[in-house]
Every structure is written in structure tokens, then in C-alpha cells.
Design a protein around this motif. Structure first.
Motif, PDB file in Angstrom:
ATOM      1  N   SER A  95       0.996  -0.906  -0.271  1.00 24.07           N
ATOM      2  CA  SER A  95      -0.484  -0.326  -0.082  1.00 24.07           C
ATOM      3  C   SER A  95       0.855   1.396  -0.135  1.00 24.07           C
ATOM      4  CB  SER A  95      -0.817  -0.173   1.130  1.00 24.07           C
ATOM      5  OG  SER A  95      -0.093  -0.145   2.235  1.00 24.07           O
ATOM      6  N   ALA A  96       2.281   1.203  -0.011  1.00 24.73           N
ATOM      7  CA  ALA A  96       3.205   2.164   0.116  1.00 24.73           C
ATOM      8  C   ALA A  96       2.512   3.018  -1.154  1.00 24.73           C
ATOM      9  CB  ALA A  96       4.755   1.955   0.130  1.00 24.73           C
ATOM     10  N   ASN A  97       3.616   4.342  -1.417  1.00 22.03           N
ATOM     11  CA  ASN A  97       3.339   4.903  -1.983  1.00 22.03           C
ATOM     12  C   ASN A  97       5.132   5.298  -2.444  1.00 22.03           C
ATOM     13  OD1 ASN A  97       0.809   6.588  -1.090  1.00 22.03           O
ATOM     14  ND2 ASN A  97       0.345   5.421  -3.327  1.00 22.03           N
ATOM     15  N   ILE A  98       5.670   6.209  -1.573  1.00 17.77           N
ATOM     16  CA  ILE A  98       7.032   5.702  -1.639  1.00 17.77           C
ATOM     17  C   ILE A  98       7.595   4.914  -0.779  1.00 17.77           C
ATOM     18  CG2 ILE A  98       8.994   7.663  -1.766  1.00 17.77           C
ATOM     19  CD1 ILE A  98       6.400   9.563  -2.067  1.00 17.77           C
ATOM     20  N   LEU A 102      11.462  -5.072  -6.560  1.00 19.51           N
ATOM     21  CA  LEU A 102      10.479  -4.589  -6.130  1.00 19.51           C
ATOM     22  C   LEU A 102       9.257  -2.994  -7.274  1.00 19.51           C
ATOM     23  CD1 LEU A 102       8.486  -4.000  -3.220  1.00 19.51           C
ATOM     24  CD2 LEU A 102       9.567  -2.023  -2.931  1.00 19.51           C
ATOM     25  N   LYS A 103      10.204  -3.045  -8.261  1.00 20.48           N
ATOM     26  CA  LYS A 103       9.443  -2.490  -9.535  1.00 20.48           C
ATOM     27  C   LYS A 103       8.933  -3.409 -10.173  1.00 20.48           C
ATOM     28  CE  LYS A 103      10.453   2.039  -9.109  1.00 20.48           C
ATOM     29  NZ  LYS A 103       9.149   2.952  -9.612  1.00 20.48           N
ATOM     30  N   LYS A 104       8.856  -4.714 -10.644  1.00 14.75           N
ATOM     31  CA  LYS A 104       8.694  -6.096 -10.757  1.00 14.75           C
ATOM     32  C   LYS A 104       7.576  -5.966 -10.603  1.00 14.75           C
ATOM     33  CE  LYS A 104       8.316  -9.571 -13.385  1.00 14.75           C
ATOM     34  NZ  LYS A 104       7.183 -10.087 -13.726  1.00 14.75           N
ATOM     35  N   TYR A 105       7.738  -6.053  -9.553  1.00 11.60           N
ATOM     36  CA  TYR A 105       5.910  -6.577  -9.142  1.00 11.60           C
ATOM     37  C   TYR A 105       5.014  -5.378  -8.997  1.00 11.60           C
ATOM     38  CZ  TYR A 105       8.231 -10.933  -7.493  1.00 11.60           C
ATOM     39  OH  TYR A 105       8.927 -11.840  -7.675  1.00 11.60           O
ATOM     40  N   PHE A 106       5.813  -4.156  -8.022  1.00 11.44           N
ATOM     41  CA  PHE A 106       4.563  -2.600  -8.019  1.00 11.44           C
ATOM     42  C   PHE A 106       5.043  -1.946  -8.430  1.00 11.44           C
ATOM     43  CE2 PHE A 106       4.435  -5.476  -3.887  1.00 11.44           C
ATOM     44  CZ  PHE A 106       3.273  -6.209  -4.015  1.00 11.44           C
ATOM     45  N   PRO A 107       4.699  -1.728 -10.098  1.00 18.01           N
ATOM     46  CA  PRO A 107       5.807  -0.852 -11.034  1.00 18.01           C
ATOM     47  C   PRO A 107       4.805   0.526 -10.512  1.00 18.01           C
ATOM     48  CG  PRO A 107       4.031  -2.311 -12.504  1.00 18.01           C
ATOM     49  CD  PRO A 107       4.122  -2.672 -10.940  1.00 18.01           C
ATOM     50  N   PHE A 108       4.420   0.657  -9.717  1.00 11.47           N
ATOM     51  CA  PHE A 108       3.999   1.894  -9.660  1.00 11.47           C
ATOM     52  C   PHE A 108       4.983   2.698  -7.970  1.00 11.47           C
ATOM     53  CE2 PHE A 108       1.114   0.589 -12.081  1.00 11.47           C
ATOM     54  CZ  PHE A 108       1.081   1.489 -13.412  1.00 11.47           C
ATOM     55  N   ILE A 109       5.030   1.745  -7.225  1.00 14.55           N
ATOM     56  CA  ILE A 109       5.423   2.156  -6.271  1.00 14.55           C
ATOM     57  C   ILE A 109       7.705   3.079  -6.406  1.00 14.55           C
ATOM     58  CG2 ILE A 109       6.426   1.618  -3.637  1.00 14.55           C
ATOM     59  CD1 ILE A 109       4.330  -0.695  -3.526  1.00 14.55           C
ATOM     60  N   VAL A 158      -6.818  -3.670 -17.809  1.00 10.78           N
ATOM     61  CA  VAL A 158      -7.457  -2.307 -17.110  1.00 10.78           C
ATOM     62  C   VAL A 158      -7.914  -2.169 -15.738  1.00 10.78           C
ATOM     63  CG1 VAL A 158      -9.059  -0.069 -16.878  1.00 10.78           C
ATOM     64  CG2 VAL A 158      -8.525  -1.013 -18.853  1.00 10.78           C
ATOM     65  N   GLU A 159      -8.495  -3.454 -15.060  1.00 10.21           N
ATOM     66  CA  GLU A 159      -8.790  -3.920 -13.685  1.00 10.21           C
ATOM     67  C   GLU A 159      -6.774  -4.427 -12.539  1.00 10.21           C
ATOM     68  OE1 GLU A 159     -10.278  -7.395 -11.507  1.00 10.21           O
ATOM     69  OE2 GLU A 159     -11.699  -6.640 -13.003  1.00 10.21           O
ATOM     70  N   LYS A 160      -6.065  -4.497 -13.676  1.00  6.65           N
ATOM     71  CA  LYS A 160      -4.440  -5.291 -13.496  1.00  6.65           C
ATOM     72  C   LYS A 160      -4.173  -4.000 -13.053  1.00  6.65           C
ATOM     73  CE  LYS A 160      -3.974  -9.504 -15.257  1.00  6.65           C
ATOM     74  NZ  LYS A 160      -3.518 -10.440 -16.300  1.00  6.65           N
ATOM     75  N   ILE A 161      -3.986  -2.709 -13.583  1.00 10.77           N
ATOM     76  CA  ILE A 161      -3.641  -1.656 -13.561  1.00 10.77           C
ATOM     77  C   ILE A 161      -3.841  -0.953 -12.539  1.00 10.77           C
ATOM     78  CG2 ILE A 161      -2.951   0.318 -14.765  1.00 10.77           C
ATOM     79  CD1 ILE A 161      -2.737  -0.956 -17.403  1.00 10.77           C
ATOM     80  N   LEU A 162      -4.689  -0.577 -12.711  1.00 15.80           N
ATOM     81  CA  LEU A 162      -5.349  -0.093 -11.190  1.00 15.80           C
ATOM     82  C   LEU A 162      -5.466  -0.194 -10.168  1.00 15.80           C
ATOM     83  CD1 LEU A 162      -9.128   0.736 -13.057  1.00 15.80           C
ATOM     84  CD2 LEU A 162      -7.562   2.907 -12.379  1.00 15.80           C
ATOM     85  N   ASN A 163      -5.395  -1.974 -10.095  1.00 13.90           N
ATOM     86  CA  ASN A 163      -5.209  -3.026  -8.306  1.00 13.90           C
ATOM     87  C   ASN A 163      -3.724  -2.683  -8.312  1.00 13.90           C
ATOM     88  OD1 ASN A 163      -7.760  -4.265  -8.285  1.00 13.90           O
ATOM     89  ND2 ASN A 163      -6.996  -6.441  -9.488  1.00 13.90           N
ATOM     90  N   SER A 164      -2.652  -2.267  -9.460  1.00 15.60           N
ATOM     91  CA  SER A 164      -1.715  -2.675  -9.133  1.00 15.60           C
ATOM     92  C   SER A 164      -1.189  -1.045  -8.632  1.00 15.60           C
ATOM     93  CB  SER A 164      -0.426  -2.574 -10.593  1.00 15.60           C
ATOM     94  OG  SER A 164       0.903  -2.506  -9.909  1.00 15.60           O
ATOM     95  N   VAL A 165      -1.814   0.094  -9.445  1.00 17.08           N
ATOM     96  CA  VAL A 165      -1.208   1.547  -8.820  1.00 17.08           C
ATOM     97  C   VAL A 165      -2.026   1.530  -7.851  1.00 17.08           C
ATOM     98  CG1 VAL A 165      -2.582   4.174  -8.802  1.00 17.08           C
ATOM     99  CG2 VAL A 165      -2.128   2.345 -10.987  1.00 17.08           C
TER     100      VAL A 165
END
Length: 197
Positions: free
Chosen positions: A55-58, A85-92, A160-167
Motif C-alpha cells: 500500500s506504500a506510494n514511496i 520491487l518495481k517488477k511487482y509494484f511498478p507504481f511504487i 485496466v483492472e490489473k493496472i488499477l489494482n497495481s496503482v
């Protein structure tokens, strides 16, 4: 008002950095800060599965976190973990901090050293705000684009759902682990045995 979750991960958290991040503020943003005292015996998988990490952003992470001799999964640097980490959570967004000499090509922040002639607050006020502000702008931009993406019916719904979940920090591993594959094989073998009876 947008909320930004900042997480600091270290096996020996630096109190000065923790205090700076806990007190960090930015207009029009609600900053929520937390930290994890990492146990190297648990391995990097424990972090990837940690709800606070998801759930982290930074994330601030110590460069030497996985170089401990007790580390379960061998030695590697915080910079290397940043890529994992970027592999699994590219938006963190990930910021590596270190006491080691820094390669000029890395975006790595030296930890506060009392010999620098400044207080810890002065030091981090000099080093971190520009980087944090840029990463927060990136996060806000990604959220805005994701919101538009959700409204656009031209895109495949599952993607879209996968991207939103990742974001939103709800991404799941997109690959099967060895244990997953072993479990699937076991289930198929059990089914095959029942069918042959």
C-alpha cells in the motif's frame, strides 16, 4: 486531498530520518508515514508480501538491508531490491538510502552523518524535498491517468483492472512460484488418480 503513503524499511532504522519523514508535509497532500524494522532472517519475499509495502506510494529502503550475513536469500543491495520491487509494484517510487559510498549514476541518498556540520533536519531538508515532490507528482499523474483509463471503454477490462489494482497497491504476483507450480502438479496428479479409478 490526495493521500501519499511513505514507508521506511531498515533493519536498524535511523531515528533522524524516521522523524523527518514523520513530520514531512506538503500542501494539498495528506502524508501518512510508517516504518518497518526488517528482520533479514525473513528474506525479501516477506517484504513483497507485506501489506504496508503493497500500500506504500514511496518507500525508503536501506542499501545494506540484504547484505546481512544472516539474510536468508543471500546478499544483494537495496538498489537491486528496488528493481525487484518495481517488477511487482511498478507504481511504487523507491528511494535507497545508504552509509556506503554512492555511485553517481544511482539515485541514492546518503544517510545523515553528524560530521557534516548540519543538524539532521537541516541535512534532510536539503536532500529530500525536491526528490519527494517529484515522486509525489509522478504518483498523482499516474492516479489521474489511471482514473481516465478506467473511464475509457476502448481498453481491455482485465488489463485496466490489473493496472488499477497495481496503482492502488493491490497487485498480485504475475508469475507462478515454484511452490505454486508444485501445488498445481499435485492437484492434477490427484485428479488423474481419481479419474483412473
Amino acid at each position: 486531498m490526495t493521500t501519499i503513503n511513505i514507508l521506511y524499511i531498515d533493519d536498524q532504522p535511523e531515528i533522524a530520518l524516521s522523524e523527518y519523514l514523520d513530520n514531512y508535509q506538503l500542501p494539498n497532500c495528506e502524508i501518512e508515514y510508517s516504518d518497518i524494522t526488517f528482520n533479514p532472517d525473513k528474506g525479501y519475499e516477506s517484504l513483497i508480501n507485506d501489506p504496508d509495502v503493497k500500500s506504500a506510494n514511496i518507500i525508503f529502503i536501506d542499501s545494506k538491508l540484504f547484505e546481512n550475513n544472516n539474510a536468508v536469500s543471500g546478499k544483494f543491495t537495496g538498489e537491486e531490491f528496488k528493481i525487484i520491487l518495481k517488477k511487482y509494484f511498478p507504481f511504487i517510487e523507491v528511494i535507497v538510502i545508504t552509509q556506503n559510498p554512492i555511485d553517481k549514476e544511482y539515485i541514492t541518498i546518503p544517510k545523515f552523518n553528524p560530521k557534516c556540520g548540519k543538524t539532521a533536519e537541516e541535512y534532510y531538508t536539503e536532500k529530500l524535498p525536491n526528490l519527494l515532490e517529484q515522486y509525489i507528482k509522478n504518483i498523482i499523474e499516474v492516479r489521474k491517468i489511471a482514473s481516465e483509463l478506467e473511464k475509457n471503454n476502448s481498453w481491455e477490462k482485465v488489463m485496466v483492472e490489473k493496472i488499477l489494482n497495481s496503482v492502488n497497491g493491490q497487485g498480485k504476483f504475475d508469475e507462478l512460484t515454484k511452490n505454486d507450480i508444485d501445488n498445481v502438479i499435485k492437484i492434477f496428479q490427484e485428479l488423474e488418480a481419481k479419474i483412473r479409478r
